[in-house]
Write an enzyme that holds these catalytic residues in place. Structure first.
Site, PDB file in Angstrom:
ATOM      1  N   HIS A 154       0.821  -1.224   0.000  1.00  0.00           N
ATOM      2  CA  HIS A 154       0.000   0.000   0.000  1.00  0.00           C
ATOM      3  C   HIS A 154       0.857   1.278   0.000  1.00  0.00           C
ATOM      4  O   HIS A 154       0.750   2.077  -0.942  1.00  0.00           O
ATOM      5  CB  HIS A 154      -1.009  -0.039   1.152  1.00  0.00           C
ATOM      6  CG  HIS A 154      -1.732   1.253   1.373  1.00  0.00           C
ATOM      7  ND1 HIS A 154      -2.530   1.839   0.407  1.00  0.00           N
ATOM      8  CD2 HIS A 154      -1.759   2.098   2.436  1.00  0.00           C
ATOM      9  CE1 HIS A 154      -3.017   2.984   0.869  1.00  0.00           C
ATOM     10  NE2 HIS A 154      -2.564   3.168   2.091  1.00  0.00           N
ATOM     11  N   HIS A 184       3.451   7.005   5.325  1.00  0.00           N
ATOM     12  CA  HIS A 184       2.231   7.660   5.799  1.00  0.00           C
ATOM     13  C   HIS A 184       1.426   6.858   6.826  1.00  0.00           C
ATOM     14  O   HIS A 184       0.688   7.441   7.613  1.00  0.00           O
ATOM     15  CB  HIS A 184       1.331   8.103   4.630  1.00  0.00           C
ATOM     16  CG  HIS A 184       0.504   7.028   4.013  1.00  0.00           C
ATOM     17  ND1 HIS A 184       0.971   6.183   3.032  1.00  0.00           N
ATOM     18  CD2 HIS A 184      -0.784   6.638   4.240  1.00  0.00           C
ATOM     19  CE1 HIS A 184       0.015   5.346   2.684  1.00  0.00           C
ATOM     20  NE2 HIS A 184      -1.062   5.589   3.398  1.00  0.00           N
ATOM     21  N   ASP A 185       1.578   5.532   6.858  1.00  0.00           N
ATOM     22  CA  ASP A 185       0.828   4.735   7.836  1.00  0.00           C
ATOM     23  C   ASP A 185       1.707   4.229   8.984  1.00  0.00           C
ATOM     24  O   ASP A 185       1.223   3.454   9.818  1.00  0.00           O
ATOM     25  CB  ASP A 185       0.158   3.541   7.140  1.00  0.00           C
ATOM     26  CG  ASP A 185      -1.201   3.917   6.534  1.00  0.00           C
ATOM     27  OD1 ASP A 185      -1.844   4.859   7.045  1.00  0.00           O
ATOM     28  OD2 ASP A 185      -1.601   3.264   5.544  1.00  0.00           O
ATOM     29  N   GLU A 238       0.368   5.738  12.398  1.00  0.00           N
ATOM     30  CA  GLU A 238      -1.010   5.279  12.662  1.00  0.00           C
ATOM     31  C   GLU A 238      -1.060   3.782  12.978  1.00  0.00           C
ATOM     32  O   GLU A 238      -1.817   3.351  13.838  1.00  0.00           O
ATOM     33  CB  GLU A 238      -1.862   5.580  11.423  1.00  0.00           C
ATOM     34  CG  GLU A 238      -3.341   5.665  11.696  1.00  0.00           C
ATOM     35  CD  GLU A 238      -4.071   6.205  10.476  1.00  0.00           C
ATOM     36  OE1 GLU A 238      -3.835   7.368  10.109  1.00  0.00           O
ATOM     37  OE2 GLU A 238      -4.853   5.446   9.873  1.00  0.00           O
ATOM     38  N   ASP A 239      -0.258   2.997  12.283  1.00  0.00           N
ATOM     39  CA  ASP A 239      -0.425   1.536  12.337  1.00  0.00           C
ATOM     40  C   ASP A 239       0.740   0.739  12.916  1.00  0.00           C
ATOM     41  O   ASP A 239       0.678  -0.498  12.943  1.00  0.00           O
ATOM     42  CB  ASP A 239      -0.703   1.001  10.919  1.00  0.00           C
ATOM     43  CG  ASP A 239      -2.015   1.528  10.358  1.00  0.00           C
ATOM     44  OD1 ASP A 239      -2.905   1.873  11.150  1.00  0.00           O
ATOM     45  OD2 ASP A 239      -2.147   1.597   9.125  1.00  0.00           O
ATOM     46  N   ASP A 298      -3.439   8.337  -1.607  1.00  0.00           N
ATOM     47  CA  ASP A 298      -3.873   7.329  -0.639  1.00  0.00           C
ATOM     48  C   ASP A 298      -5.311   6.898  -0.952  1.00  0.00           C
ATOM     49  O   ASP A 298      -5.638   5.699  -1.019  1.00  0.00           O
ATOM     50  CB  ASP A 298      -3.765   7.937   0.766  1.00  0.00           C
ATOM     51  CG  ASP A 298      -4.013   6.945   1.887  1.00  0.00           C
ATOM     52  OD1 ASP A 298      -3.925   5.741   1.649  1.00  0.00           O
ATOM     53  OD2 ASP A 298      -4.280   7.404   3.021  1.00  0.00           O
TER      54      ASP A 298
HETATM   55  N1  LIG Z   1      -9.390  -0.822   0.262  1.00  0.00           N
HETATM   56  C1  LIG Z   1      -8.691  -1.492   1.193  1.00  0.00           C
HETATM   57  N2  LIG Z   1      -8.359  -0.853   2.349  1.00  0.00           N
HETATM   58  C2  LIG Z   1      -7.629  -1.540   3.252  1.00  0.00           C
HETATM   59  C3  LIG Z   1      -7.227  -2.872   3.021  1.00  0.00           C
HETATM   60  N3  LIG Z   1      -6.486  -3.274   4.078  1.00  0.00           N
HETATM   61  C4  LIG Z   1      -6.417  -2.240   4.924  1.00  0.00           C
HETATM   62  N4  LIG Z   1      -7.101  -1.183   4.453  1.00  0.00           N
HETATM   63  C5  LIG Z   1      -7.263   0.113   5.133  1.00  0.00           C
HETATM   64  O1  LIG Z   1      -8.565   0.110   5.719  1.00  0.00           O
HETATM   65  C6  LIG Z   1      -9.070   1.441   5.776  1.00  0.00           C
HETATM   66  C7  LIG Z   1     -10.527   1.410   5.418  1.00  0.00           C
HETATM   67  O2  LIG Z   1     -11.223   0.651   6.359  1.00  0.00           O
HETATM   68  P1  LIG Z   1     -12.229   1.328   7.391  1.00  0.00           P
HETATM   69  O3  LIG Z   1     -13.057   0.256   7.966  1.00  0.00           O
HETATM   70  O4  LIG Z   1     -12.943   2.456   6.710  1.00  0.00           O
HETATM   71  O5  LIG Z   1     -11.291   1.957   8.460  1.00  0.00           O
HETATM   72  P2  LIG Z   1     -10.516   1.260   9.663  1.00  0.00           P
HETATM   73  O6  LIG Z   1      -9.201   0.829   9.112  1.00  0.00           O
HETATM   74  O7  LIG Z   1     -10.426   2.364  10.643  1.00  0.00           O
HETATM   75  O8  LIG Z   1     -11.345   0.092  10.136  1.00  0.00           O
HETATM   76  C8  LIG Z   1      -8.284   2.273   4.778  1.00  0.00           C
HETATM   77  O9  LIG Z   1      -7.661   3.320   5.447  1.00  0.00           O
HETATM   78  P3  LIG Z   1      -8.474   4.599   5.926  1.00  0.00           P
HETATM   79  O10 LIG Z   1      -7.973   4.889   7.303  1.00  0.00           O
HETATM   80  O11 LIG Z   1      -9.925   4.463   5.703  1.00  0.00           O
HETATM   81  O12 LIG Z   1      -8.144   5.725   5.045  1.00  0.00           O
HETATM   82  P4  LIG Z   1      -6.785   6.277   4.703  1.00  0.00           P
HETATM   83  O13 LIG Z   1      -6.783   7.604   5.344  1.00  0.00           O
HETATM   84  O14 LIG Z   1      -5.734   5.375   5.239  1.00  0.00           O
HETATM   85  O15 LIG Z   1      -6.933   6.293   3.246  1.00  0.00           O
HETATM   86  C9  LIG Z   1      -7.227   1.302   4.215  1.00  0.00           C
HETATM   87  O16 LIG Z   1      -5.916   1.821   4.156  1.00  0.00           O
HETATM   88  C10 LIG Z   1      -7.616  -3.519   1.802  1.00  0.00           C
HETATM   89  O17 LIG Z   1      -7.324  -4.662   1.528  1.00  0.00           O
HETATM   90  N5  LIG Z   1      -8.338  -2.771   0.925  1.00  0.00           N
END
Ligand SMILES: Nc1nc2c(ncn2[C@@H]2O[C@H](COP(=O)(O)OP(=O)(O)O)[C@@H](OP(=O)(O)OP(=O)(O)O)[C@H]2O)c(=O)[nH]1
Length: 179
Positions: free
Chosen positions: A35, A61-62, A65-66, A122
């Site tokens: 990613h 960038h992550d 956070e992660d 992103d």
């Molecule tokens: N599409 C996708 N996303 C995945 C996958 N694995 C991990 N993610 C991450 O999950 C987030 C979206 O899931 P949500 O349920 O909305 O958020 P959460 O991570 O807080 O549970 C995205 O980051 P985000 O925090 O919503 O947004 P961003 O600011 O990182 O873009 C994305 O980076 C995957 O296989 N496909």
């Protein structure tokens, strides 16, 4: 090798070490590092971005956070600007999920130009990733909600990079989501 190449290799290696035990949410459990590398590549390959600090921020960038990475650590290893950009795109984990999502929408128009670039790439990566493979356990409704929320964030990032914004517009159009 140019010094920029050396810096980018150091940065991608740092990110890979930090995300080494993490996987994406897709059925294939793709290694998470695909990613941040993909986000940096969208910026360089599709956005025409050569600003090394933006590319480094995309790779990192992550990490805050992660993973166990702190902003202070990024300051020491990569300098003030890169650390500040990562800070700008890092969600506050103390907030609820709803509040975190609301904050992203609220902050987007106020972010620096460099941080807006990282955010656009992103979102473009994540939306394409959902289209490629729905994250495990996500219903069609949750996917649609993610597109609707992402459009609200992207609305606040407009006027930053035409090429990336055109790709995003097309993805929203395919889902019938107004930008
Ligand atoms: N599409 C996708 N996303 C995945 C996958 N694995 C991990 N993610 C991450 O999950 C987030 C979206 O899931 P949500 O349920 O909305 O958020 P959460 O991570 O807080 O549970 C995205 O980051 P985000 O925090 O919503 O947004 P961003 O600011 O990182 O873009 C994305 O980076 C995957 O296989 N496909």
């Amino acid at each position: 090798m140019s010094s920029d190449s050396v810096i980018l290799l150091e940065t991608v290696n740092f990110a890979a070490e930090k995300h080494r035990n993490q996987r994406r949410k897709d059925a294939e459990q793709t290694p998470y590092i695909t990613h941040p590398i993909g986000v940096a590549r969208i910026l360089s390959h599709e956005g025409g971005i050569t600003d090394i600090e933006v590319l480094q921020a995309a790779l990192l960038h992550d990490t805050v956070e992660d993973t166990d990475t702190s902003i202070g650590e990024l300051q020491i290893v990569f300098g003030q600007t890169v650390a500040r950009l990562v800070q700008e795109v890092t969600d506050d984990k103390a907030l609820s999920k709803e509040e975190t999502k609301r904050k992203q929408v609220e902050y987007a128009p106020h972010a620096s130009h460099q941080a807006k670039l990282v955010k656009l790439a992103d979102k473009l990566y994540n939306l394409r990733d959902i289209n490629r493979s729905t994250p495990t356990g996500w219903s069609a409704e949750r996917v649609q909600e993610y597109f609707v929320w992402a459009a609200q964030v992207v609305r606040g990032l407009r006027g930053t990079n035409l090429a990336l914004e055109r790709h995003l517009e097309e993805l929203f159009k395919q889902r019938g989501v107004e930008l």
